[in-house]
Design a protein around this motif. Structure first.
Motif, short mmCIF file in Angstrom:
data_model
loop_
_atom_site.label_atom_id
_atom_site.label_comp_id
_atom_site.label_asym_id
_atom_site.label_seq_id
_atom_site.Cartn_x
_atom_site.Cartn_y
_atom_site.Cartn_z
N GLY A 42 -21.18 -42.67 28.11
CA GLY A 42 -22.56 -42.71 27.64
C GLY A 42 -23.45 -41.70 28.33
N VAL A 43 -23.43 -41.70 29.65
CA VAL A 43 -24.26 -40.76 30.40
C VAL A 43 -23.84 -39.32 30.10
CG1 VAL A 43 -25.07 -40.04 32.67
CG2 VAL A 43 -24.64 -42.45 32.21
N GLY A 44 -22.53 -39.10 30.04
CA GLY A 44 -22.04 -37.75 29.75
C GLY A 44 -22.50 -37.24 28.40
N LEU A 45 -22.44 -38.09 27.37
CA LEU A 45 -22.86 -37.68 26.03
C LEU A 45 -24.36 -37.42 25.96
CD1 LEU A 45 -20.83 -39.86 23.49
CD2 LEU A 45 -20.77 -37.38 23.76
N VAL A 46 -25.14 -38.28 26.61
CA VAL A 46 -26.60 -38.12 26.59
C VAL A 46 -27.01 -36.81 27.25
CG1 VAL A 46 -28.76 -39.03 27.51
CG2 VAL A 46 -27.14 -40.57 26.42
N LEU A 98 -31.68 -43.21 43.29
CA LEU A 98 -32.87 -42.38 43.42
C LEU A 98 -32.54 -40.88 43.30
CD1 LEU A 98 -34.73 -44.23 46.31
CD2 LEU A 98 -35.20 -44.36 43.86
N LEU A 99 -31.27 -40.54 43.52
CA LEU A 99 -30.88 -39.13 43.38
C LEU A 99 -30.95 -38.64 41.94
CD1 LEU A 99 -27.81 -38.99 45.81
CD2 LEU A 99 -30.09 -38.01 46.17
N ILE A 100 -31.18 -39.57 41.01
CA ILE A 100 -31.34 -39.18 39.62
C ILE A 100 -32.60 -38.35 39.43
CG2 ILE A 100 -32.66 -41.19 38.85
CD1 ILE A 100 -31.06 -41.16 36.28
N ILE A 101 -33.59 -38.54 40.32
CA ILE A 101 -34.87 -37.81 40.19
C ILE A 101 -34.67 -36.31 40.40
CG2 ILE A 101 -37.20 -37.56 41.12
CD1 ILE A 101 -37.13 -40.56 41.77
N ARG A 148 -25.07 -38.21 36.24
CA ARG A 148 -24.15 -39.31 35.93
C ARG A 148 -23.75 -40.10 37.17
NH1 ARG A 148 -19.21 -37.77 32.24
NH2 ARG A 148 -18.75 -36.35 33.97
N ALA A 149 -23.48 -39.40 38.27
CA ALA A 149 -23.04 -40.09 39.49
C ALA A 149 -24.09 -41.08 40.01
CB ALA A 149 -22.67 -39.07 40.57
N PRO A 150 -25.38 -40.72 40.12
CA PRO A 150 -26.37 -41.71 40.57
C PRO A 150 -26.48 -42.91 39.65
CG PRO A 150 -27.27 -39.50 40.75
CD PRO A 150 -25.98 -39.38 39.99
N GLY A 199 -23.53 -45.09 40.24
CA GLY A 199 -23.44 -45.57 41.62
C GLY A 199 -22.33 -44.94 42.42
N THR A 200 -21.84 -43.78 41.98
CA THR A 200 -20.79 -43.07 42.71
C THR A 200 -21.41 -41.90 43.48
OG1 THR A 200 -20.33 -41.70 40.77
CG2 THR A 200 -19.03 -43.70 41.04
N PRO A 201 -20.80 -41.49 44.59
CA PRO A 201 -21.38 -40.39 45.37
C PRO A 201 -21.28 -39.06 44.65
CG PRO A 201 -19.24 -41.03 46.26
CD PRO A 201 -19.58 -42.05 45.23
N ILE A 202 -22.30 -38.23 44.84
CA ILE A 202 -22.28 -36.88 44.27
C ILE A 202 -21.63 -35.95 45.28
CG2 ILE A 202 -23.65 -35.00 43.31
CD1 ILE A 202 -25.88 -36.96 42.78
N HIS A 203 -20.60 -35.26 44.85
CA HIS A 203 -19.94 -34.32 45.75
C HIS A 203 -20.87 -33.15 46.05
CE1 HIS A 203 -16.16 -36.45 45.49
NE2 HIS A 203 -16.23 -36.42 44.17
N LEU A 204 -20.78 -32.66 47.28
CA LEU A 204 -21.60 -31.52 47.69
C LEU A 204 -21.37 -30.33 46.77
CD1 LEU A 204 -23.53 -30.20 49.73
CD2 LEU A 204 -21.51 -29.61 51.11
#
Length: 267
Positions: free
Chosen positions: A79-83, A151-154, A225-227, A230-235
């Protein structure tokens, strides 16, 4: 130089900056486009959200079976990927047409060319903000509560917004000069959709996961998508997204300085 003076006396060097500063102009134009598109509609822009929801449901059931994935975890991922993909692909295609479609305004009114791009980016960003909550509500419904990393979605959404600007400026100018670029961009996006981890995850490629990791579109999707999941975002995703943003704006600025004064003659 005052605010009004900057509006009238901008040139190729300051066009992008002046355009971004005048948010009241491009945001009003973007909202006007949305209202006109869904005029006399009951659901308005939520029709796009509804169609996205149906697509996610159908593709989620199908591909979770084909890829042998748990549908509860696969649906939010898809869902997030398609959006995000719909936002990126629409901004690219409409941005490529931005100068051509705004030719009558460019020839009659002196304003930063980037205003026409920001208008398109803001319009599609608003539609993105209508669709993304559908996936978030689904996560809440199945009992998945996002943590502090949500919050990293911001910053992720802000980076997505800015990427749309440089893409639109760069492609908008190039497509005015070379009209064959537009169908090339359209075909490229069709191919890129299947090479980008939207319906599949990089782990499925095993030792060929580098195909995804060297895809900048994947990292643009991942920083949002990661935030949400709830998964960590890779550097690596931050480095790719920010680095790609800097390189993109440098290229857009260079092209704006070189081609802005000729654009009216090409239209």
């Amino acid at each position: 130089m005052g605010h009004d003076d900057a509006w009238y006396e901008h040139d190729g060097r300051s066009d992008i900056w002046v355009g971004l500063r005048n948010a009241h102009v491009w945001s009003a134009l973007g909202w006007h486009d949305i209202r006109q598109r869904y005029r006399r509609s009951v659901l308005g822009p939520f029709w796009f959200t509804l169609s996205t929801f149906i697509m996610i449901g159908v593709l989620g059931v199908l591909y979770s079976t084909l890829l042998k994935q748990d549908i509860v975890t696969y649906l939010p991922y898809l869902g997030v990927g398609l959006v995000i993909w719909q936002y990126v692909s629409t901004v690219i295609t409409e941005g490529a047409n931005s100068m051509i479609n705004s030719a009558f305004l460019i020839k009659q009114i002196r304003m930063p060319l980037s205003i026409h791009v920001c208008r398109i980016v803001w319009r599609n960003f608003c539609i993105l903000l209508h669709s993304l909550p559908v996936v978030i509500l689904f996560l809440l419904a199945i009992g998945h509560w996002p943590g502090i990393t949500f919050l990293l979605i911001i910053p992720g959404l802000l980076i997505l917004l800015l990427h749309g600007v440089w893409m639109g400026v760069l492609l908008g100018i190039l497509c005015v000069r070379y009209r064959d670029i537009l169908p090339i961009v359209t075909n490229f996006l069709q191919v890129a959709f299947f090479f980008t981890p939207i319906m599949w995850s990089p782990e499925l490629l095993q030792d060929r996961a580098w195909i995804a990791h060297f895809n900048p579109l994947y990292h643009l999707i991942e920083i949002v998508r990661a935030p949400v999941l709830g998964t960590p975002i890779h550097l690596q995703s931050w480095v790719w997204s920010i680095g790609f943003l800097i390189v993109g704006f440098v290229a857009a600025q260079y092209l704006m300085q070189r081609a802005r004064h000729r654009l009216t003659y090409w239209l």
